[in-house]
Design an enzyme around this catalytic site. Sequence first.
Site, PDB file in Angstrom:
ATOM      1  N   ASP A 264       0.848  -1.197   0.000  1.00  0.00           N
ATOM      2  CA  ASP A 264       0.000   0.000   0.000  1.00  0.00           C
ATOM      3  C   ASP A 264       0.890   1.257   0.000  1.00  0.00           C
ATOM      4  O   ASP A 264       2.105   1.163   0.157  1.00  0.00           O
ATOM      5  CB  ASP A 264      -0.874  -0.054   1.264  1.00  0.00           C
ATOM      6  CG  ASP A 264      -1.978   1.005   1.268  1.00  0.00           C
ATOM      7  OD1 ASP A 264      -2.310   1.525   0.192  1.00  0.00           O
ATOM      8  OD2 ASP A 264      -2.499   1.304   2.362  1.00  0.00           O
ATOM      9  N   GLU A 267       2.696   5.286  -3.780  1.00  0.00           N
ATOM     10  CA  GLU A 267       2.687   6.314  -4.860  1.00  0.00           C
ATOM     11  C   GLU A 267       3.965   7.148  -4.832  1.00  0.00           C
ATOM     12  O   GLU A 267       4.355   7.610  -5.896  1.00  0.00           O
ATOM     13  CB  GLU A 267       1.450   7.200  -4.708  1.00  0.00           C
ATOM     14  CG  GLU A 267       0.149   6.463  -4.974  1.00  0.00           C
ATOM     15  CD  GLU A 267      -0.226   5.462  -3.877  1.00  0.00           C
ATOM     16  OE1 GLU A 267       0.145   5.741  -2.710  1.00  0.00           O
ATOM     17  OE2 GLU A 267      -0.826   4.422  -4.161  1.00  0.00           O
ATOM     18  N   ASP A 378      -8.943   3.326  -2.810  1.00  0.00           N
ATOM     19  CA  ASP A 378      -9.996   3.653  -1.838  1.00  0.00           C
ATOM     20  C   ASP A 378     -11.270   4.187  -2.486  1.00  0.00           C
ATOM     21  O   ASP A 378     -11.467   5.392  -2.588  1.00  0.00           O
ATOM     22  CB  ASP A 378      -9.457   4.681  -0.840  1.00  0.00           C
ATOM     23  CG  ASP A 378      -8.292   4.123  -0.063  1.00  0.00           C
ATOM     24  OD1 ASP A 378      -8.103   2.888  -0.077  1.00  0.00           O
ATOM     25  OD2 ASP A 378      -7.556   4.914   0.553  1.00  0.00           O
TER      26      ASP A 378
HETATM   27  O1  MIG Z   1      -5.328   5.638   3.448  1.00  0.00           O
HETATM   28  O2  MIG Z   1      -3.860   0.731   5.577  1.00  0.00           O
HETATM   29  O3  MIG Z   1      -5.928   1.733   0.089  1.00  0.00           O
HETATM   30  O4  MIG Z   1      -6.917  -0.435   1.493  1.00  0.00           O
HETATM   31  O5  MIG Z   1      -7.036  -0.260   4.299  1.00  0.00           O
HETATM   32  C1  MIG Z   1      -5.330   4.648   4.392  1.00  0.00           C
HETATM   33  C2  MIG Z   1      -5.065   1.405   5.658  1.00  0.00           C
HETATM   34  C3  MIG Z   1      -4.218   3.671   4.096  1.00  0.00           C
HETATM   35  C4  MIG Z   1      -5.166   2.726   2.113  1.00  0.00           C
HETATM   36  C5  MIG Z   1      -5.506   1.461   1.396  1.00  0.00           C
HETATM   37  C6  MIG Z   1      -6.554   0.733   2.179  1.00  0.00           C
HETATM   38  C7  MIG Z   1      -6.034   0.415   3.559  1.00  0.00           C
HETATM   39  C8  MIG Z   1      -5.644   1.706   4.272  1.00  0.00           C
HETATM   40  N1  MIG Z   1      -4.675   2.455   3.460  1.00  0.00           N
END
Ligand code: MIG
Length: 671
Positions: A264, A267, A378
């Site tokens: 995650d 970016e 998200d």
């Molecule tokens: O913006 O790790 O896209 O799936 O549950 C929050 C917490 C950060 C973004 C991910 C989402 C995940 C969340 N993360």
Amino acid sequence: MDKNDRIYGLGETLGTLNKRGKKYRFYSTDDPMHTPEKEALYGTHPFMIVDGKNTFGLFIDFPAELIFDIGYENINTLKITVTGKNFDLYIFENENKNSIIEEFLKLTGTPFLPPKWAFGFQQCRWSYPDKESVNNIADNFRKREIPCDAIYLDIDYMENYKVFTVDNNKFPDFPQFARDIMKRGFKLVPIIDPGVKIEDGYNVCDEGVKNGYFCKDKDGKDYVTAVWPGLTYFPDFLNSTVRNWWGNLYKDFNDIGIRAFWNDMNEPAIFYTPDSLKEVSDILKQNSGNTDLGIEAFTAKDKMLTMANNRNDYKSFYQKDESGNIINHDDVHNLYGFNMARGTAEGLMNLDPEKRYFLLSRSSYIGQQRFSYIWMGDNFSWWDHMQVHFRMLQSLNMCGFFYTGPDIGGFGGNSSPELVIRWMQLGAFTPLYRNHSAIGTRNQEPWVYDEESNDILKNIIRLRYAFMPYAYSEFKKSTENLSPFIKPLGFVFETDRAKDAEDQYMYGDSLMVAPVYTPNARGRYVHLPEVKWLKWTASKFEDRNMTVYDSGDYFIDANLNEIPLFIKENSLIVLENPKQYTGEKETENLYITGLVTEESEFTFYDDDGESTGYKNGEYYKINIKISKTETEFDVNVEIDDTEEYPCTIKNIFFEIYDETGKKYTMETKID
Ligand code: MIG
């Protein structure tokens, strides 16, 4: 553009399947609010197909900002802005859209075969933060006999959000806990973020600092940002030494048998930097004691809101390429997630070359289909997002990302049972079938609503498992043929009506899905192009009542528990009895159905589902051919297996329809 040109592709972008009328920006961004006017999301996929007067494909290989204005400023003007000179432009000259994709995939790489369980159901939530909650989720699935193959661990499993650690208080004896869960047929899927907490004595931080593995500021010092753990460093994944180091950090998980992860925030997302935070706190300090802030309140609020993912921050750190050249991050921004996933994938392959791995990445770049899958980030529990995301599914497949999907039920916001039911029906025909929801929102597991919803959802998930042999065989075929697993109707039928039917799609070559995606609907209009179709308004595996339709346009009824599915004339689908999880037991019976007016063929593919042995011939195929004769059907079954990997199927049951809608049942035993 010609008035009637259609533009396809561009992967992870919002809007319609035909991309005309909107502006798209590729600069990988962690923006959790996907409203229609947004231009940029997490991934960068600048491959498009112009379908019309002059059909061709176009791909721009460039890792910094790109803008595609497709008839937004001027209705018939396509304008592409490349914000630098160092790019490669590819034009694919071909009249055939599918051949353009094939050429594109020959250039950028083949999507790889996931472990078979990846076609099962996966349950996620931010978060199941401790052993008790994970066990409780697992118990519920097994007790209620709702099939499930994976449970995710979101950021709270870590100790203070330090990557590659596990919080011992929440998960005492993690290895034992993990083995126990996996013995019950669940894969555990921990999240790994790129941000490394700055802390003395934390091995990942210490090793990175000592070896110079982190991104640098303009003075050559380790660049400081902030994400979940507070102040963090970003690994410089542009460099193979750093990628190798990072990949090997997965060793502890791998040693317990955990081979599934999600990457995650790559970016990379930035909450703030010490400099941007200082600007905000300076404004507040200057006004300390003053309650009558006026416009200053506005300025402070704006500063606060633009602190996260700020372009100025991306311009103020540096990476080092393979030859040691220093490169401003902004110039290679769109490759950060790509290279993080690449390091992870290579690490997992090295740690256990015999076993497949599973990896989802949030950020991505063209070519990443060779080593990771992606999810769509998200979204919200909005009906609109169901629509947006199954168009995105088709566009991403064109760009090579065959295995993908959105957060089913929606991530942000609260879901209603009806929304989750409709989305779970649609998701049953999306490669990645993962229900996920955000912290602070209503729970979305199948049993949290009422008994009726629980039963509908259970049957939908069982239906998904019934399709396992079809999905796995067709997915394997799509990787061999370089032909997307998910295809828009307009890539199979060349009529205008088929091209405009963006809300129906092919799932494999035999099945068309026409999901219901609006609230309170008990049906929808469906376009059936050119051939005859066998309609199945499916609610459960056991109820297989099918009806023959001629081509045309119809309103198809679909109660809340039903999803309209259509099998193409002279094509077959292959089903099995739903299991509780993919590896529960061997498959012995197959059920084959279709509408046969002349001749139809299907190749069933199977392997052990987990090892890489299929690359060395450890798999088998069953070629099934059904031909219509004067009075009945000829069935031909040919087994293509080896001693190392023999066929496990014992019976094949046929339910074949002729064009009058009459059903013929037949059976083949295999010894
Ligand atoms: O913006 O790790 O896209 O799936 O549950 C929050 C917490 C950060 C973004 C991910 C989402 C995940 C969340 N993360």
